[in-house]
Structure formats: structure tokens, C-alpha cells
Design an enzyme around this catalytic site. Structure first.
Site, PDB file in Angstrom:
ATOM      1  CB  SER A  25      25.291  65.776  78.591  1.00 17.07           C
ATOM      2  OG  SER A  25      25.155  65.038  77.402  1.00 17.07           O
ATOM      3  CG  ASN A  26      25.857  67.833  73.722  1.00 16.72           C
ATOM      4  OD1 ASN A  26      25.048  67.251  73.013  1.00 16.72           O
ATOM      5  ND2 ASN A  26      27.098  67.405  73.888  1.00 16.72           N
TER       6      ASN A  26
END
Ligand code: CTP
Length: 217
Positions: A25-26
Site C-alpha cells: 500500500s502507500n
């Protein structure tokens, strides 16, 4: 009186699961998405809000919670024709694991290889399949900001792109450029709330222009 406009806003990060307990993810906070939805609702517009995993969601919107990029694409396709203006501020993971492992991967050798597969470009899908709608994307760049943003504007068939640098991640104040095919508006060091208002107003202006152009054609 003209029809109440409907916004489709895509926001937040996507999570791409490797196995049941790990994902890619980020750092996207979803703050800009919240600010966009908040302003649009305040102005009396209808908002369909598709969101990846964040802690806060906007009020008075039609909320669609998703996890992965593929789910976000599916929800976007489903809602695309209901919207007049589509804005994607989602931090979609560009790649997902090629294969989801049903069970937790056990530690074994000194290194492992993770094969990734490209995710679909959701805002590009919206740009390529729009009718008389306005489609807006964001461009996050760490170099050649305006050149790269302009390339994205064209290749994704967008009406407007909001170009911002890395400093926008997680912070409340930021600097952006609103770029269309024939204009650039710079907004310097302002709150995401302020910028969100400018973006919504600008998209409504573009939408009205398209409508009056069609009427007079
Ligand atoms: N976007 C999308 N689907 C993807 C990737 C990005 O809809 N799979 C959208 C984002 O929501 C944003 C715009 O495309 O509105 C640009 O995202 P950005 O991360 O800046 O660029 P990418 O197209 O992913 O290209 P790159 O990572 O190479 O800069």
C-alpha cells in the site's frame, strides 16, 4: 433551476494483499478526498465517494468502501454514468501481487521473489469512457512536475489535472497547479480545504462550458 450535479470522488490508498496478513500500500492519508467531498456536499452537490482504506470518511455522501484497485475499478465502472464530474485523488497501487497466497507465507530462505502484476488505470478508464462529463486526475511527481503532469492529462484523456509534489503527502498545506489543455493555475501553500474548494469550483466551470458549447454547437 439546473439539475443537481453529481460528483464521483475516488480517494484513499488501495491495499493489494500478498497473503492473508500482508499487503502492498502507500502513505496516502485521504485528506484531499475528504476535503473535496466536504466542499462539494456543502455546495449542495450529490457525492458518490469510493474510498480505499482510511480512518475517516466524509459525511452526507453515498459511501462505497473498497480495498483493492480491482474493486475500485469495478465500483467506478458501476457508478461512472451516474456522475457529471469524476475526480480521482485515489493513490491506487500501480501493481498487485501476481498471485494471492491463501495461507501466510512462511519464512524460509534468505530472500524471496515477489512477482507483481500491473493494475488497471482507473482514472484513464473514466477519461476514455466519459460522455459529456468532466474527468479530473491528480499527478504526484518528484521531478519534472509540469511536464509529467501534462503527459498524464493527455494520455488519460482528462479535462483537468492537479499537479503536486511529494510534500502533499499527509500534510495539511500544499502547493498545486491546476492544469487543463490551455491553462495553468498555481495555488501556493494553501490548506487542502482551500485547494479542494478551488478544484470543485473549477470543475463546475468546465462542466458548464462543455454544456453550453454543446447547446450552441
Ligand atoms: N490512477 C488511477 N489508477 C492507477 C494509477 C493512478 O486511477 N492504477 C490515477 C490517480 O488517482 C491519479 C492519476 O491517476 O488521479 C495519476 O496518478 P499518479 O500516481 O500520479 O501517476 P501514475 O499514472 O500512477 O504514473 P506514475 O506512477 O508512473 O507517475
Amino acid at each position: 433551476m439546473s439539475k443537481k450535479l453529481t460528483f464521483l470522488i475516488l480517494s484513499g490508498p488501495t491495499k493489494e494483499y500478498i497473503d492473508p496478513v500482508r499487503y502492498i500500500s502507500n502513505e496516502s492519508s485521504g485528506k484531499m478526498g475528504l476535503a473535496l467531498a466536504g466542499y462539494a456536499v456543502k455546495k449542495g452537490y450529490k457525492v458518490i465517494f469510493i474510498s480505499g482504506g482510511v480512518k475517516k470518511y466524509p459525511k452526507r455522501v453515498e459511501l462505497v468502501k473498497v480495498t483493492t484497485a480491482l474493486e475500485m475499478l469495478k465500483a467506478s465502472k458501476f457508478n461512472l454514468q451516474r456522475a457529471d464530474i469524476i475526480i480521482s485523488v485515489a493513490a491506487v497501487a500501480d501493481y498487485r501481487p501476481a498471485k494471492f497466497q491463501k495461507h501466510k507465507i512462511k519464512k524460509s530462505g534468505n530472500s524471496i521473489l515477489l512477482k507483481l502484476k500491473k493494475n488497471p488505470d482507473i482514472v484513464k478508464y473514466c477519461g476514455e469512457n466519459k460522455s459529456d462529463q468532466v474527468v479530473v486526475g491528480f499527478a504526484l511527481e518528484t521531478q519534472n512536475l509540469l511536464t509529467n503532469a501534462k503527459l498524464k492529462l493527455k494520455s488519460k484523456k482528462l479535462d483537468l489535472i492537479v499537479a503536486n509534489g511529494r510534500d502533499s503527502f499527509g500534510y495539511d498545506k500544499t502547493t498545486v497547479h491546476l492544469m487543463s489543455s490551455d491553462s495553468i493555475i498555481k495555488i501556493e501553500n494553501r490548506s487542502k480545504k482551500f485547494i479542494a474548494g478551488k478544484i470543485i469550483d473549477e470543475t463546475v466551470r468546465i462542466f458548464e462550458n462543455i454544456k453550453s458549447f454543446k447547446k450552441n454547437a
